[in-house]
Design an enzyme around this catalytic site. Structure first.
Site, PDB file in Angstrom:
ATOM      1  N   GLY A 134       0.852  -1.219   0.022  1.00 48.46           N
ATOM      2  CA  GLY A 134       0.123   0.255  -0.086  1.00 48.46           C
ATOM      3  C   GLY A 134       0.970   1.269   0.030  1.00 48.46           C
ATOM      4  O   GLY A 134       0.426   2.421  -0.636  1.00 48.46           O
ATOM      5  N   THR A 135       1.925   1.341   0.700  1.00 46.75           N
ATOM      6  CA  THR A 135       2.618   2.432   0.796  1.00 46.75           C
ATOM      7  C   THR A 135       3.263   2.785  -0.425  1.00 46.75           C
ATOM      8  O   THR A 135       3.291   3.780  -0.980  1.00 46.75           O
ATOM      9  CB  THR A 135       3.849   2.212   1.891  1.00 46.75           C
ATOM     10  OG1 THR A 135       3.189   2.419   3.183  1.00 46.75           O
ATOM     11  CG2 THR A 135       4.868   3.554   1.776  1.00 46.75           C
ATOM     12  N   ASN A 152      -8.329   4.153   8.487  1.00 46.86           N
ATOM     13  CA  ASN A 152      -7.897   3.015   8.921  1.00 46.86           C
ATOM     14  C   ASN A 152      -8.049   2.962  10.670  1.00 46.86           C
ATOM     15  O   ASN A 152      -8.032   1.976  11.179  1.00 46.86           O
ATOM     16  CB  ASN A 152      -6.303   3.113   8.772  1.00 46.86           C
ATOM     17  CG  ASN A 152      -5.645   4.301   9.350  1.00 46.86           C
ATOM     18  OD1 ASN A 152      -5.992   5.309   8.442  1.00 46.86           O
ATOM     19  ND2 ASN A 152      -4.679   4.107   9.841  1.00 46.86           N
ATOM     20  N   GLN A 160      -7.873   0.024   3.536  1.00 51.43           N
ATOM     21  CA  GLN A 160      -8.656  -0.677   4.488  1.00 51.43           C
ATOM     22  C   GLN A 160     -10.082  -0.977   4.064  1.00 51.43           C
ATOM     23  O   GLN A 160     -10.947  -1.844   4.609  1.00 51.43           O
ATOM     24  CB  GLN A 160      -8.935   0.391   5.569  1.00 51.43           C
ATOM     25  CG  GLN A 160      -7.576   0.632   6.394  1.00 51.43           C
ATOM     26  CD  GLN A 160      -7.011  -0.638   7.253  1.00 51.43           C
ATOM     27  OE1 GLN A 160      -7.791  -1.502   7.439  1.00 51.43           O
ATOM     28  NE2 GLN A 160      -6.012  -0.631   7.526  1.00 51.43           N
ATOM     29  N   SER A 197      -3.614  -3.394  -0.576  1.00 57.48           N
ATOM     30  CA  SER A 197      -2.366  -4.101   0.053  1.00 57.48           C
ATOM     31  C   SER A 197      -2.709  -5.657   0.229  1.00 57.48           C
ATOM     32  O   SER A 197      -4.122  -5.872   1.064  1.00 57.48           O
ATOM     33  CB  SER A 197      -1.814  -3.499   1.228  1.00 57.48           C
ATOM     34  OG  SER A 197      -0.986  -4.003   1.844  1.00 57.48           O
ATOM     35  N   GLY A 198      -1.889  -6.445  -0.089  1.00 57.68           N
ATOM     36  CA  GLY A 198      -2.347  -7.961   0.367  1.00 57.68           C
ATOM     37  C   GLY A 198      -2.456  -8.308   1.653  1.00 57.68           C
ATOM     38  O   GLY A 198      -3.400  -9.005   1.927  1.00 57.68           O
ATOM     39  N   HIS A 199      -1.740  -7.908   2.728  1.00 60.00           N
ATOM     40  CA  HIS A 199      -1.856  -8.414   3.954  1.00 60.00           C
ATOM     41  C   HIS A 199      -3.034  -7.796   4.747  1.00 60.00           C
ATOM     42  O   HIS A 199      -3.319  -8.092   6.009  1.00 60.00           O
ATOM     43  CB  HIS A 199      -0.619  -7.862   4.541  1.00 60.00           C
ATOM     44  CG  HIS A 199      -0.221  -6.734   5.042  1.00 60.00           C
ATOM     45  ND1 HIS A 199      -0.328  -6.229   6.363  1.00 60.00           N
ATOM     46  CD2 HIS A 199       0.150  -5.607   4.345  1.00 60.00           C
ATOM     47  CE1 HIS A 199      -0.080  -4.971   6.541  1.00 60.00           C
ATOM     48  NE2 HIS A 199       0.138  -4.544   5.330  1.00 60.00           N
ATOM     49  N   THR A 201      11.879  -7.344 -10.517  1.00 64.58           N
ATOM     50  CA  THR A 201      11.742  -8.505 -10.854  1.00 64.58           C
ATOM     51  C   THR A 201      10.243  -8.944 -10.104  1.00 64.58           C
ATOM     52  O   THR A 201      10.317  -8.697  -9.016  1.00 64.58           O
ATOM     53  CB  THR A 201      12.700  -9.513 -10.181  1.00 64.58           C
ATOM     54  OG1 THR A 201      13.947  -9.049 -10.971  1.00 64.58           O
ATOM     55  CG2 THR A 201      12.462 -10.896 -10.373  1.00 64.58           C
ATOM     56  N   CYS A 249       1.311   1.855  11.757  1.00 67.31           N
ATOM     57  CA  CYS A 249       2.678   2.780  11.508  1.00 67.31           C
ATOM     58  C   CYS A 249       2.921   4.039  12.469  1.00 67.31           C
ATOM     59  O   CYS A 249       4.078   4.463  12.197  1.00 67.31           O
ATOM     60  CB  CYS A 249       2.395   3.288  10.098  1.00 67.31           C
ATOM     61  SG  CYS A 249       2.354   2.133   8.739  1.00 67.31           S
TER      62      CYS A 249
END
Length: 407
Positions: free
Chosen positions: A77-78, A156, A184, A204-206, A242, A330
């Site tokens: 996300g960042t 968030n 979020q 964001s995946g997590h 990559t 964060c």
């Protein structure tokens, strides 16, 4: 006090990160072991992985209802947020005005303020005491030199959802690029990018039961944009580096599962959130919910326990093996009060005692009952040691709150 701790963690910090879904890990494993090639290779051992990246890109697009070629994979996300802001600013050197809100995630807030120091004009739109943002403030703030509007989809810390469709329509009517940090929101509420016409969107995946270190940036066709990560040809020249094939495959699967579980998020998870919230409010005096209870994420509640410190609450909760937070992961190491709650005008007596509880599709009714039964006695014990016995005494000793002006 009686030791009532559990051996297993009761996890209410899902806005910080979510546990990876076992199905996500399962699809990732072959690309961490057997299929370890470089997807950009000319030989078939690496090159055949290209179709797995394309498949994952389609899965992300399906969740957002957009075209797969509009999805750029990033490290999270960042990076997506920074890429959106910097990518828009690099398009036209004559446009040096950024519009954001006062309650953004640090990824956006810090980036915008860095560019302000570089000479950009920055406007931070206010929110009201419920955490809501008035679209008319955006309409008044847009100028000819505005390069980008970047406003989060859902907060968030409080879970408050912003009127993104209206905000996007205003920006588009003035020909201004608009980005939303939807980290979020994705996977918790339905998002349809055919109806919400933002130009860019971060995820964001997590945050949706996928792996860490992977995210995506949606860039609508026709949006003027310059890459932030340069060097190689990957992602059609829009993000060099990559490809992290295993994580990309994991993100795709996480998006597929999130689409499957959206109804559960909207119903069962929301009901558990309400049960937790109402149970705490009923059992603990001098508590308040921060943010509107109408338009918010189904998994999030932010509760202030007045007259006591959030850090003390979190330590006692940790003793009970309950994981929650006092705000964004964060910034949770900072002793400064939440900039989100300060922007909402939350009183000094409450802002330092705020706790964010964020649930997920893994949350159970048993876990809710455990918190309701065990947290209130800890709050009562902390209050018994507080130098302030009521709100009035605390307010007399409270420092004067200073709110930042509209920049």
């Amino acid at each position: 006090m009686t030791d009532t701790r559990r051996q297993d963690v009761v996890y209410f910090d899902n806005n910080a990160t979510t546990p990876m879904d076992p199905e996500v890990l399962e699809v990732m494993m072959p690309y961490l072991t057997k299929h370890y090639g470089n997807a950009s290779s000319m030989h078939s051992f690496g090159g055949h992985l290209r179709h797995k990246i394309d498949e994952a890109r389609q899965q992300v697009a399906d969740l957002l209802n957009c075209h797969p070629e509009e999805i750029i994979f990033t490290s999270g996300g960042t990076e997506s947020d920074i890429t959106a802001v910097v990518g828009a600013l690099d398009v036209d050197a004559n446009k040096r005005h950024i519009i954001t809100s006062r309650v953004e995630h640090p990824a956006i807030r810090t980036t915008c303020r860095i560019w302000q120091k570089k000479g950009c004009r920055l406007t931070e739109l206010p929110v009201n005491e419920e955490g809501r943002l008035d679209p008319d403030h955006l309409l008044q703030a847009i100028a000819d030199e505005t390069a980008i509007v970047t406003i989060m989809y859902a907060n968030n810390e409080t879970g408050v959802i912003f009127p993104m469709a209206r905000l996007a329509a205003i920006a588009k009517s003035r020909g201004v690029t608009i980005h939303t940090d939807a980290v979020q929101a994705v996977g918790k509420i339905p998002l349809d990018l055919q109806k919400v016409t933002v130009d860019m969107l971060s995820l964001s995946g997590h945050k949706l039961h996928g792996p860490k270190g992977i995210g995506a940036l949606f860039v609508r066709k026709g949006t003027r944009f310059k890459p932030y990560m340069t060097g190689g040809h990957q992602e059609h020249g829009r993000r060099a580096g990559t490809e992290n094939v295993a994580a990309i495959v994991g993100l795709g699967k996480a998006c597929e599962l999130s689409k499957k579980y959206l109804h559960d998020e909207q119903t069962r998870v929301a009901q558990l959130r309400d049960k937790l919230e109402n149970g705490i409010l009923a059992a603990c005096d001098n508590t308040r919910v921060n943010g509107t209870r109408d338009s918010r994420l189904p998994n999030t509640t932010n509760i202030s326990f007045e007259l006591i410190e959030g850090e003390a609450i979190l330590m006692l909760m940790d003793h009970l093996n309950i994981a929650a937070s006092s705000g964004s992961a964060c910034t949770s190491g900072s002793l400064e009060p939440s900039h989100v709650l300060r922007a909402m005008g939350v009183p000094f007596t409450a802002v330092h005692g705020s706790i964010r509880f964020s649930l997920s599709r893994n949350t159970t009714a048993e876990e809710i009952d455990y918190v309701i039964n065990n947290l209130p006695p800890k709050i009562q014990w902390l209050r018994s040691m507080s130098p302030f016995k009521n709100i009035e005494d605390a307010q007399k000793g409270a420092p004067v709150e200073k709110h930042e002006p509209l920049l």
